[in-house]
Design an enzyme around this catalytic site. Sequence first.
Site, short mmCIF file in Angstrom:
data_model
loop_
_atom_site.label_atom_id
_atom_site.label_comp_id
_atom_site.label_asym_id
_atom_site.label_seq_id
_atom_site.Cartn_x
_atom_site.Cartn_y
_atom_site.Cartn_z
N TRP A 34 0.79 -1.19 0.01
CA TRP A 34 -0.11 0.05 -0.07
C TRP A 34 0.91 1.23 0.03
CZ3 TRP A 34 -2.54 -4.27 1.60
CH2 TRP A 34 -3.89 -4.36 1.33
N ASP A 37 1.31 3.16 3.72
CA ASP A 37 1.77 2.34 4.50
C ASP A 37 3.32 2.12 4.16
OD1 ASP A 37 -0.87 1.53 3.82
OD2 ASP A 37 -0.32 0.26 5.79
N ASP A 168 -10.56 4.77 5.35
CA ASP A 168 -11.79 4.49 4.72
C ASP A 168 -13.03 4.56 5.00
OD1 ASP A 168 -9.33 3.13 3.86
OD2 ASP A 168 -9.87 1.23 4.01
N TYR A 366 -12.40 0.70 13.57
CA TYR A 366 -11.67 1.34 12.41
C TYR A 366 -11.55 2.94 12.50
CZ TYR A 366 -10.12 -0.59 7.89
OH TYR A 366 -9.46 -1.12 6.63
N TRP A 367 -12.01 3.58 11.31
CA TRP A 367 -11.70 5.16 11.52
C TRP A 367 -12.69 5.72 11.99
CZ3 TRP A 367 -6.91 6.74 10.01
CH2 TRP A 367 -5.99 5.96 9.22
N GLU A 410 -2.87 -2.52 14.97
CA GLU A 410 -3.23 -1.61 13.72
C GLU A 410 -3.72 -0.26 14.07
OE1 GLU A 410 -6.09 -3.65 11.08
OE2 GLU A 410 -5.99 -2.05 9.55
C1 GLC Z 1 -7.02 0.18 5.44
C2 GLC Z 1 -6.63 1.42 5.93
C3 GLC Z 1 -5.57 2.17 5.02
C4 GLC Z 1 -4.41 1.23 4.98
C5 GLC Z 1 -4.70 -0.21 4.58
C6 GLC Z 1 -3.65 -0.91 4.34
O1 GLC Z 1 -7.31 0.22 4.27
O2 GLC Z 1 -7.64 2.23 6.01
O3 GLC Z 1 -5.19 3.57 5.34
O4 GLC Z 1 -3.43 1.75 4.00
O5 GLC Z 1 -5.66 -0.51 5.38
O6 GLC Z 1 -2.92 -1.00 5.94
#
Ligand code: GLC
Length: 438
Positions: A34, A37, A168, A366-367, A410
């Site tokens: 990603w 990341d 997300d 999550y977010w 995470e």
């Molecule tokens: C989820 C997170 C995103 C991150 C990805 C990989 O989709 O929301 O921000 O880059 O996971 O860790």
Amino acid sequence: MKNSSLSEQCQETLKLNDRGTHTVPAPMVYPHQWLWDSCFAAIGWAYIDADRAKQEILSLLKGQWSNGMIPHMILSDSPDFNKEHGMWRSWVSSQSPDKLSTSGITQPPVVAEAINRVGKQLPKIHRLAFYKKTLPPLIKYHQWLYNERDPHNEGLVLQIHPYETGFDNTPPWMHQLREHNLPWWITMVEKLKLDGLVNLFRRDTKVIPANERIANLEALVCWDTIRRLRRKNYDIEKILHRTLFAIEDVAFNSMLVRNNSILKDLAKQAKIILPDDLLVHMASSEKALEDLWDETYALYFSRDFMTNNLLREPTVASLMPIYAGTISKDRADKLVAILNSSKAFWLKHPVPTVPKNMPAFDQHRYWQGPTWININWLLIDGLKRMGYANEATALKSHTLELVRDNGIWEYYNPLTGQGLGSPDFSWTAALALDLLEE
Ligand code: GLC
């Protein structure tokens, strides 16, 4: 537990997730590379093995499309993940790379930050060579952001999918998606309460409690939005034609502003001249960020690209102009006051992604509430640069304590500190390592 053992744990986590030329975010649910990341992972790798850190960035840049976009994911070529390849189908765009399969959207532009941090750990001669290699594609990426994502030349770039923000399922985006991108069949699924069926297709909820992940309906709308983008071959003109959905995200644009300024600095060191039009765009972004300010809330908000309305729903994205570093002292003071408020953001384990006094706050999901280490890291960096040394120190010690006491997760419950989502998470390890080392 002592600092040295936390540092060892962080290093072990990065090594566990090392796939040779790139780092996967976590072994169980994130098998691909990603964008942001990898940027954060590189910052951690720089302390362990600077060559490996360089490799992380170079492998990310290999995914760059011919139009300049750096995709948010480079998909693993293992046949186990054919489903993901089939979902994104990057090959529908003539701009996608021939040899790699990627997603068709981008993610927060923190590449300059990573190149700079890695460069700092290299001897000068290698540093300049590294900049000379990485800056041309990076410049092309920033040009792409303006050329394709700022069609009105306003200085703010738009995003077309919540995954582009990296946050997300952040509430303002979820509400906009529901309002503008909900197809009839998802409405039916909701009415008939069939959303549980989605679990049959989800990998994450098989290994992580469902209440810590994106809700099924929201996941469905995100998937459907990918399908819409794919059907338009990821062509921005087709996508924006008669669409109702595009957002100028405040966190994304704050990261762009900061990374523009790092890019300018790196180019100066490498004696690379930035194109004039890019410099004009960069200057306009700093000004345009101020259009996202709302005086009543004393916060910045994302903006609906179609209506020009601010999406007045506070989340941690509202504080990210602190990281941009270009805002006035007066506005920064107001953001810091809200950051320090125990009703909103300064909880036992700050900084929650949604303030506690908002109806959308969910300590597990999550977010939509949990504390994320990359967000804390960006805020700590911004606070320091903007002259809030005490706040930066306090947030740094809370952040390290959270990871030290609970492990490398995470994200974390902002009320209890409990680790959530995936264990052994790369950016948590990398950025905790950076906080320990600096
Ligand atoms: C989820 C997170 C995103 C991150 C990805 C990989 O989709 O929301 O921000 O880059 O996971 O860790």
